[in-house]
Design an enzyme around this catalytic site. Structure first.
Site, PDB file in Angstrom:
ATOM      1  N   HIS A 132     -40.288   1.643 -90.616  1.00 15.44           N
ATOM      2  CA  HIS A 132     -39.785   1.556 -89.247  1.00 15.44           C
ATOM      3  C   HIS A 132     -38.310   1.165 -89.357  1.00 15.44           C
ATOM      4  O   HIS A 132     -37.922   0.446 -90.298  1.00 15.44           O
ATOM      5  CB  HIS A 132     -40.585   0.472 -88.521  1.00 15.44           C
ATOM      6  CG  HIS A 132     -40.319   0.306 -87.073  1.00 15.44           C
ATOM      7  ND1 HIS A 132     -39.182  -0.300 -86.594  1.00 15.44           N
ATOM      8  CD2 HIS A 132     -41.057   0.643 -85.980  1.00 15.44           C
ATOM      9  CE1 HIS A 132     -39.238  -0.324 -85.264  1.00 15.44           C
ATOM     10  NE2 HIS A 132     -40.363   0.238 -84.871  1.00 15.44           N
ATOM     11  N   GLN A 214     -47.507  -4.050 -87.925  1.00  8.90           N
ATOM     12  CA  GLN A 214     -48.724  -3.277 -87.617  1.00  8.90           C
ATOM     13  C   GLN A 214     -49.948  -3.825 -88.329  1.00  8.90           C
ATOM     14  O   GLN A 214     -51.075  -3.519 -87.933  1.00  8.90           O
ATOM     15  CB  GLN A 214     -48.545  -1.804 -88.012  1.00  8.90           C
ATOM     16  CG  GLN A 214     -47.526  -1.043 -87.192  1.00  8.90           C
ATOM     17  CD  GLN A 214     -47.902  -0.920 -85.715  1.00  8.90           C
ATOM     18  OE1 GLN A 214     -49.059  -1.049 -85.326  1.00  8.90           O
ATOM     19  NE2 GLN A 214     -46.910  -0.688 -84.874  1.00  8.90           N
ATOM     20  N   LYS A 237     -47.712  -7.301 -80.360  1.00 10.85           N
ATOM     21  CA  LYS A 237     -48.623  -6.272 -80.861  1.00 10.85           C
ATOM     22  C   LYS A 237     -49.992  -6.862 -81.167  1.00 10.85           C
ATOM     23  O   LYS A 237     -50.908  -6.160 -81.566  1.00 10.85           O
ATOM     24  CB  LYS A 237     -48.045  -5.623 -82.118  1.00 10.85           C
ATOM     25  CG  LYS A 237     -46.775  -4.819 -81.850  1.00 10.85           C
ATOM     26  CD  LYS A 237     -46.349  -4.092 -83.093  1.00 10.85           C
ATOM     27  CE  LYS A 237     -44.912  -3.604 -83.009  1.00 10.85           C
ATOM     28  NZ  LYS A 237     -44.721  -2.468 -82.122  1.00 10.85           N
ATOM     29  N   CYS A 378     -39.391   5.213 -83.871  1.00  7.31           N
ATOM     30  CA  CYS A 378     -38.435   4.401 -84.647  1.00  7.31           C
ATOM     31  C   CYS A 378     -38.596   4.636 -86.147  1.00  7.31           C
ATOM     32  O   CYS A 378     -38.491   3.706 -86.954  1.00  7.31           O
ATOM     33  CB  CYS A 378     -38.580   2.906 -84.339  1.00  7.31           C
ATOM     34  SG  CYS A 378     -38.241   2.487 -82.639  1.00  7.31           S
TER      35      CYS A 378
HETATM   36  N1  PLP Z   1     -42.209  -2.581 -87.901  1.00  3.78           N
HETATM   37  C1  PLP Z   1     -43.212  -1.791 -87.511  1.00  3.78           C
HETATM   38  C2  PLP Z   1     -44.079  -1.171 -88.553  1.00  3.78           C
HETATM   39  C3  PLP Z   1     -43.415  -1.552 -86.145  1.00  3.78           C
HETATM   40  O1  PLP Z   1     -44.402  -0.742 -85.769  1.00  3.78           O
HETATM   41  C4  PLP Z   1     -42.559  -2.154 -85.208  1.00  3.78           C
HETATM   42  C5  PLP Z   1     -42.704  -1.879 -83.768  1.00  3.78           C
HETATM   43  O2  PLP Z   1     -43.183  -0.853 -83.352  1.00  3.78           O
HETATM   44  C6  PLP Z   1     -41.555  -2.987 -85.672  1.00  3.78           C
HETATM   45  C7  PLP Z   1     -41.399  -3.187 -87.012  1.00  3.78           C
HETATM   46  C8  PLP Z   1     -40.607  -3.647 -84.735  1.00  3.78           C
HETATM   47  O3  PLP Z   1     -41.266  -4.538 -83.908  1.00  3.78           O
HETATM   48  P1  PLP Z   1     -40.448  -5.249 -82.748  1.00  3.78           P
HETATM   49  O4  PLP Z   1     -39.903  -4.162 -81.890  1.00  3.78           O
HETATM   50  O5  PLP Z   1     -41.479  -6.090 -82.065  1.00  3.78           O
HETATM   51  O6  PLP Z   1     -39.386  -6.044 -83.403  1.00  3.78           O
END
Ligand code: PLP
Length: 428
Positions: A132, A214, A237, A378
């Site tokens: 991500h 996740q 999440k 993302c």
């Molecule tokens: N890493 C992973 C694998 C994610 O799925 C996400 C969010 O979708 C994030 C990081 C980032 O999370 P946040 O937007 O809560 O910082």
């Protein structure tokens, strides 16, 4: 004769769970909501919402400061979440838990505080093709600032990390291995303990940073057993409120790190000339934190604890297996991007309908009250690797039912009808 204690995994009582989530009664476009966008954010149980309201109704005070009763209660409840979270993820001590805004901020904290102090020109930062942006862009910036190089471990056709490549690419120059535990696109689970073992052997000075955004909501987590150095999560999440995340870090590393943000609450002593830092975790929690949401997050952890993470995982394996079998059998025009093996994957399912843009699929499903995500989630570089401009993503959680998978399938049947001519053409 040896006795083996076989612990049967309790099945989740999904109808009872659903009654705890008021939003699931919502009518969207004339249909009861079918929420399949859990990888973006989970829905919230009444227990968490009640904790949030109770805080503002009867407990609101700033923490770690005043001596009055309200402040002491708020401080106690805020710190109780730290303890619950430490237990929930197997952290040796609550002091190793730093509250942040989200996973993104947690990774930025490590990249900025540890990375900028310890990564040098010629060092290598190793990530994977499945990251991500949250666990990729901060490290790109560290590389840019320090002159380090970036290496990406490839994934195979099933979306699994290629361990042979890890053996080959992690080496003495490696300073950071930053890796997502469960892909937010493919749902595949990375063998973190094995990556840690390779890193310790090949690159003894390197840290292993795990993006658990996740995995923490869906798998039992034990950071001590994983052996990593840092683990980042987002509360939203995992049934919690938005605006709260956490970083777990090994005590010796955290204690040696300079602050990330500075100001009130993170200091030892301040003179006009200089400042000493507070011990961990306060050193990394500058200013008034998100007290209400941290306290409410405690109620979410209690909720997941009461269900049992083995049971959560079991339910997700079942519904994912059902979804993959159903969608593959009924929809030959669908392409999937990861293995079906639920031993190594969670409930995030990316797919495409031949020659139909994911936004069109999502829009038609939305007309039936079905929420999925369409886009690149993302993860732009991963989509380049997959050869997909974008993907549709359905993602499951504790309150999802097989009949919601059936609703998704019926929605896809409508997509197939509307776009029949495009689908009949060869893959564009
Ligand atoms: N890493 C992973 C694998 C994610 O799925 C996400 C969010 O979708 C994030 C990081 C980032 O999370 P946040 O937007 O809560 O910082």
């Amino acid at each position: 004769m040896t006795t083996t204690a076989v612990r049967a995994t309790r099945a989740l009582d999904v109808p009872a769970i659903r009654r705890d989530f008021p939003i699931l009664e919502t009518i969207i476009n004339g249909h009861r909501l079918v929420y399949l966008d859990n990888a973006a954010t989970s829905q919230k149980p009444r227990q968490m919402i009640d904790a949030l309201v109770a805080y503002y109704t009867s407990q609101n005070a700033n923490i770690h400061r005043a001596a009055h009763t309200l402040a002491a209660t708020a401080t106690e409840r805020y710190e109780a979440t730290r303890q619950k979270l430490a237990r929930f993820i197997g952290a040796p001590s609550p002091e190793e838990i730093i509250f942040t805004r989200n996973t993104t901020e947690a990774v930025n904290l490590v990249a900025s505080s540890w990375g900028l102090a310890n990564v040098h020109a010629g060092d290598a930062i190793v990530m994977t093709q499945a990251e991500h942006h949250s666990n990729l862009v901060p490290w790109q910036r560290v590389a840019e600032a320090t002159g380090a190089t970036l290496t990406y471990l490839p994934i195979d056709d099933g979306g699994m990390l290629d361990l042979n490549a890890a053996h080959a690419l992690i080496g003495p120059r490696t300073r950071v291995v930053a890796i997502t535990h469960m892909s937010n696109v493919l749902g595949t689970i990375a063998p973190i303990a094995e990556i840690v073992r390779i890193t310790r052997e090949k690159a003894p000075g390197a840290i292993v940073v795990v993006d658990g955004a996740q995995s923490a909501p869906h798998l039992p987590i034990d950071v001590a057993a994983l052996g990593c150095d840092f683990f980042a999560i987002s509360a939203h999440k995992m049934l919690g409120p938005t605006g709260v995340g956490a970083l777990w870090g090994r005590r010796d590393l955290l204690e040696a790190m300079p602050p990330f943000l500075s100001g009130g609450s993170m200091v030892g002593h301040v003179t006009f000339e200089s400042t000493t830092w507070a011990p961990i975790p306060q050193r990394f929690e500058a200013g008034t934190p998100n007290i209400a949401d941290v306290i409410a997050f405690g109620a979410s952890i209690d909720y997941l604890d009461a269900l049992g993470m083995d049971a959560v995982r079991h339910h997700e394996r079942e519904i994912t297996a059902y979804a993959l079998a159903t969608l593959r059998a009924r929809h030959p025009a669908l392409t999937f991007y990861a293995t079906d093996d639920t031993n190594v994957r969670g409930g995030v399912v990316a797919f495409n309908v031949r020659n139909v843009h994911p936004h069109d699929v999502s829009e038609l499903l939305d007309g039936r009250g079905i929420a999925i995500r369409a886009g690149q989630h993302c993860a732009h570089p991963l989509h380049t690797v997959l050869g997909a401009v974008a993907t549709c993503r359905a993602s499951f959680y504790i309150y999802n039912l097989n009949e919601e998978v059936d609703a998704l399938s019926e929605g896809l049947a409508e997509v197939e009808k509307v776009f029949a001519r495009a689908i009949a053409r060869p893959q564009a």
